[in-house]
Enzyme design. Structure first.
Site, PDB file in Angstrom:
ATOM      1  N   GLY A 283      -9.893  -3.957   0.609  1.00 16.43           N
ATOM      2  CA  GLY A 283      -9.319  -3.799   1.940  1.00 16.43           C
ATOM      3  C   GLY A 283      -9.681  -2.473   2.577  1.00 16.43           C
ATOM      4  O   GLY A 283     -10.672  -1.829   2.232  1.00 16.43           O
ATOM      5  N   ASP A 284      -8.837  -2.051   3.492  1.00 14.81           N
ATOM      6  CA  ASP A 284      -9.138  -0.851   4.273  1.00 14.81           C
ATOM      7  C   ASP A 284      -8.763   0.444   3.569  1.00 14.81           C
ATOM      8  O   ASP A 284      -9.276   1.516   3.928  1.00 14.81           O
ATOM      9  CB  ASP A 284      -8.407  -0.909   5.611  1.00 14.81           C
ATOM     10  CG  ASP A 284      -6.885  -0.886   5.439  1.00 14.81           C
ATOM     11  OD1 ASP A 284      -6.366  -1.734   4.683  1.00 14.81           O
ATOM     12  OD2 ASP A 284      -6.219  -0.035   6.055  1.00 14.81           O
TER      13      ASP A 284
ATOM     14  N   THR B 262       0.876  -1.159   0.000  1.00 15.04           N
ATOM     15  CA  THR B 262       0.000   0.000   0.000  1.00 15.04           C
ATOM     16  C   THR B 262       0.914   1.209   0.000  1.00 15.04           C
ATOM     17  O   THR B 262       2.022   1.139   0.510  1.00 15.04           O
ATOM     18  CB  THR B 262      -0.894   0.028   1.255  1.00 15.04           C
ATOM     19  OG1 THR B 262      -1.617  -1.199   1.367  1.00 15.04           O
ATOM     20  CG2 THR B 262      -1.889   1.175   1.211  1.00 15.04           C
TER      21      THR B 262
ATOM     22  N   GLY C 229      -5.518  -5.583   5.984  1.00 12.05           N
ATOM     23  CA  GLY C 229      -6.673  -4.732   5.722  1.00 12.05           C
ATOM     24  C   GLY C 229      -7.905  -5.120   6.492  1.00 12.05           C
ATOM     25  O   GLY C 229      -8.619  -4.252   7.023  1.00 12.05           O
TER      26      GLY C 229
ATOM     27  N   ARG D 279     -12.386  -8.695  -3.568  1.00 12.57           N
ATOM     28  CA  ARG D 279     -11.953  -8.280  -2.235  1.00 12.57           C
ATOM     29  C   ARG D 279     -11.507  -6.820  -2.214  1.00 12.57           C
ATOM     30  O   ARG D 279     -10.788  -6.352  -3.096  1.00 12.57           O
ATOM     31  CB  ARG D 279     -10.815  -9.186  -1.767  1.00 12.57           C
ATOM     32  CG  ARG D 279     -10.280  -8.860  -0.364  1.00 12.57           C
ATOM     33  CD  ARG D 279      -9.059  -7.975  -0.410  1.00 12.57           C
ATOM     34  NE  ARG D 279      -8.486  -7.772   0.927  1.00 12.57           N
ATOM     35  CZ  ARG D 279      -7.512  -6.911   1.199  1.00 12.57           C
ATOM     36  NH1 ARG D 279      -6.992  -6.182   0.223  1.00 12.57           N
ATOM     37  NH2 ARG D 279      -7.052  -6.774   2.426  1.00 12.57           N
TER      38      ARG D 279
END
Length: 312
Positions: A207-208, A177, A231, A205
């Site tokens: 993530g955060d 990231t 995440g 999917r």
């Protein structure tokens, strides 16, 4: 730093089980990429520009760099695609924009800013986000532009392991990231995060990173932050919201809030890192992995770029 800086900037390029053997490229090139991102953000801030423009500029550089898992250099899904997520938040207005699963926009962080500034929404996903990018005239590329051979080989290695009945989860290697947080000379905060997600991810999917209040947050009343790591854990812990509340309502410093929020992620079985800047402009980071690609710059200090935990 004894006095708050006129402006400050922190960037990250992911974290994980880093060692000299598992770096995505030569260490000098990794550090140069972080330095280039700092330079892009500093150019905005030192000229009196906004924190939003600074974090978008910094993250755009990391998205274009093939050694970081965002934009070009993003990892591949199980189906061999690149699906990109990004978010931007303005601490002054608390406006935010985010995209998930985009496939052709060269710089997803710039698309996230367009969502924030040119739409009534916060989060756009997949086909709709791709259409919005076209309507906004953002630079588009063919999917092959994102391909980096090492990322493709990582997917093939994962598939080969699965065929042998083994499980090789991307989290065992590196959390890819990138992100940036800034405070400008006007006292405003901003945050941006961008990612290609996890190697071999399935079922769309997300993530955060593109979730405001999880992996990304900026609020002039408290803190700007960008996360990297597990995440799902950062989502479950609501790290961005938690840190903001701890600073604003519980009176913790951003550093104390980051430590507590990351400890919560760790308690849930995850690991990762957080970069942050408080409303006073003081920059910092915390992480619970052996290393995190990171760097910071202020109006009154020399730049710092680091990878290993021993570097402070």
């Amino acid at each position: 730093m004894k006095n708050p800086p006129a402006w400050s900037l922190v960037v990250h390029g992911g974290c994980g089980q880093l060692s000299p053997e598992t770096l995505p490229g030569p260490e000098a090139e990794c550090r140069a990429g972080l330095s280039a991102a700092l330079a892009a953000g500093k150019a905005v801030l030192s000229d009196g520009g906004s924190a939003v423009d600074a974090v978008v500029a910094a993250v755009s550089v990391l998205e274009d760099h093939p050694l970081f898992n965002a934009g070009r250099g993003a990892v591949f899904t199980a189906e061999g695609r690149t699906e990109l997520d990004a978010a931007v938040m303005d601490g002054a207005s608390r406006k935010a924009g985010a995209v998930a699963g985009v496939t052709r926009t060269r710089n997803p962080v710039q698309l996230a800013r367009a969502v924030m500034q040119r739409s009534p929404h916060v989060l756009l996903a997949r086909d709709g986000a791709d259409v919005f990018a076209l309507e906004q005239g953002l630079p588009q590329v063919e999917p092959g532009w994102f391909r980096v051979e090492s990322r493709w080989q990582a997917l093939q290695m994962m598939k080969a392991a699965a065929a042998r009945g083994e499980e090789l989860f991307d989290a065992d290697l590196k959390y890819g990231t990138v992100g940036a947080v800034a405070r400008d000379a006007h006292g405003h905060l901003a945050a941006a995060t961008s990612t290609g997600g996890l190697t071999g991810k399935r079922w769309g999917r997300i993530g955060d990173s593109p979730l405001i209040g999880a992996g990304t947050l900026a609020d002039d009343r408290s803190v700007a932050l960008s996360c990297t790591g597990s995440g799902e854990g950062f989502i479950r812990a609501g790290v961005g919201h938690e840190m903001g509340a701890l600073v604003r309502l519980a009176g913790l410093s951003p550093a104390q809030a980051a430590e507590r929020a990351l400890a919560d992620v760790n308690a849930l079985g995850g690991t990762g890192g957080i970069i942050f800047i408080g409303s006073d402009g003081m920059p910092g980071w915390v992480f619970s992995t052996p290393g995190m690609f990171r760097g910071r710059a202020t109006a009154c200090d020399e730049d710092q770029v680091a990878i290993w935990g021993s570097e402070g």
